[in-house]
Enzyme design. Structure first.
Site, PDB file in Angstrom:
ATOM      1  CD1 TRP A   3     -11.581  -6.192  -1.836  1.00 47.52           C
ATOM      2  CD2 TRP A   3      -9.837  -5.964  -0.475  1.00 47.52           C
ATOM      3  NE1 TRP A   3     -11.339  -4.845  -1.686  1.00 47.52           N
ATOM      4  CE2 TRP A   3     -10.272  -4.677  -0.845  1.00 47.52           C
ATOM      5  CE3 TRP A   3      -8.729  -6.071   0.385  1.00 47.52           C
ATOM      6  CZ2 TRP A   3      -9.659  -3.510  -0.401  1.00 47.52           C
ATOM      7  CZ3 TRP A   3      -8.117  -4.910   0.835  1.00 47.52           C
ATOM      8  CH2 TRP A   3      -8.584  -3.651   0.445  1.00 47.52           C
ATOM      9  CG  HIS A  42      -1.783   4.933  -1.009  1.00 43.27           C
ATOM     10  ND1 HIS A  42      -2.738   5.513  -0.211  1.00 43.27           N
ATOM     11  CD2 HIS A  42      -2.384   3.860  -1.565  1.00 43.27           C
ATOM     12  CE1 HIS A  42      -3.866   4.829  -0.280  1.00 43.27           C
ATOM     13  NE2 HIS A  42      -3.666   3.810  -1.091  1.00 43.27           N
ATOM     14  NE  ARG A  93      -3.685   2.197   2.558  1.00 38.31           N
ATOM     15  CZ  ARG A  93      -3.712   2.885   3.698  1.00 38.31           C
ATOM     16  NH1 ARG A  93      -3.033   2.451   4.740  1.00 38.31           N
ATOM     17  NH2 ARG A  93      -4.408   3.991   3.809  1.00 38.31           N
TER      18      ARG A  93
END
Length: 366
Positions: free
Chosen positions: A265, A125, A121
């Site tokens: 997920w 990002h 992440r």
């Protein structure tokens, strides 16, 4: 099939039976092999706050207050350190990769037992702020080191990853933060059983906070497929690349105090597979109202597993859907396309000269 992939396959079958019992997915070591797939899955609240998942499609604040307000006419100049031409220690990037890999499971109490998702992440990002028209943003500069960008709502929780990798930077001070963060993302993907991702060094650290990108350049998960296209097209990606990158959601989970959403997920959030696409395409998704007033999709048969609003909007889009269905059926194709798209993402905004060495790192769990 190699032993690791064989083990992963067996694990996919066993995780289905663990849904009601619960623990937190993560990693343990058996001899020298990293076996992230051996932890049980759980709906139990993590003992320590976690990565917030990958959150490629993220809110800037809890409850969806972010909105997409980036104006493509905004422009600024990133001032970076001038490369020193004097003698410099030759960095052993494979050793740096190995040291990052050794960190991934050092705290079994953390989130799902691995720092891998939060490293991916961070890499994403710090790279996904690129604008191809103004040629601003991207992984060059590592501008999340500065307070303005570190405080963007989409970057909630990423101080965890930055602080952890500071230990690596102290050991190898010659590496730029931009190179370190993207290398950590590559390491996390590969050590989780994902594809090899070619990587090049060459990012230069920004010198001042004025180089930070404006807030709002990352996607808003509450919006529809046209918004997703706007954001990724701005970076230079096409529909196939967008869906391939979204497959990174096989890793990690969302946290209410990070993105406003909650849950993984799929049931094995420390294993990089095509299970995310199988979940999107093969399960019955229903709406669930959240305590913060927002909502998300949840699997009707296992409401601990979720999808972001934008993801199901995307799956219902004819052009996006064909890639979701392709990757659900063909993991190898997904791996190939993800590797290419992730490499492209991590190199956005980097002033490569073209003669840089391309590394393909050896896994520590091979």
């Amino acid at each position: 099939m190699n032993p690791l992939r064989s083990t992963l396959t067996k694990s996919r079958l066993s995780t289905r039976t663990l849904l009601a019992s619960g623990s937190i997915l993560g990693a343990t070591r058996v001899s020298s092999v990293r076996t992230m797939q051996n932890r049980a899955y759980s709906s139990e609240v993590p003992k320590k706050s976690g990565s917030g998942g990958l959150v490629f499609l993220t809110l800037a604040a809890i409850g969806g207050a972010a909105g997409y307000y980036y104006n493509s006419t905004q422009s600024f100049k990133t001032k970076t350190a001038t490369p020193v031409k004097t003698e410099k220690k030759n960095l052993d990037y494979q050793q740096i990769y190995n040291d990052i890999a050794d960190m991934l499971e050092e705290d079994p109490e953390y989130d799902d037992g691995s720092y891998g998702p939060v490293f991916v992440r961070l890499a994403w990002h710090s790279s996904g702020t690129y604008d191809k028209d103004t040629k601003t943003g991207g992984s060059n500069g590592a501008t999340m080191r500065f307070k303005p960008e570190a405080g963007h709502g989409a970057n909630n929780g990423l101080a965890i990853a930055r602080d952890l990798l500071e230990k690596i930077h102290k050991k190898y001070p010659e590496i730029s933060y931009g190179d370190l963060w993207t290398l950590a993302g590559v390491c996390a993907v590969q050590e989780a059983g994902g594809p090899t991702v070619p990587w090049r060094a060459g990012r230069q650290d920004a010198l001042e906070a004025a180089s930070c990108t404006p807030d709002g350049r990352l996607p808003d998960a509450t919006k529809k497929e046209d918004h997703v296209r706007d954001v990724f097209y701005r970076m230079g990606f096409n529909d196939q690349e967008i869906v391939a990158l979204l497959g990174g959601h096989s890793l990690g989970r969302c946290h209410a105090d990070r993105s406003g959403f909650i849950g993984p997920w799929q049931e094995a959030p420390t294993m990089f597979t095509n299970e995310y696409f199988k979940a999107v395409a093969g399960r019955k998704w229903i709406k669930k109202t959240l305590e913060n007033g927002g909502w998300q999709w949840v699997d009707k048969n296992n409401t601990d597993v979720m999808m972001l609003p934008a993801e199901i909007y995307m799956y219902n889009d004819k052009e996006f859907k064909k890639y979701f269905d392709l990757y659900a059926k063909d993991e190898q194709k997904f791996f190939e396309d993800f590797s290419a798209a992730f490499k492209k993402l991590l190199e956005l905004g980097v002033p490569f000269k073209g003669d840089e060495k391309v590394y393909e790192f050896k896994r520590t769990n091979a």
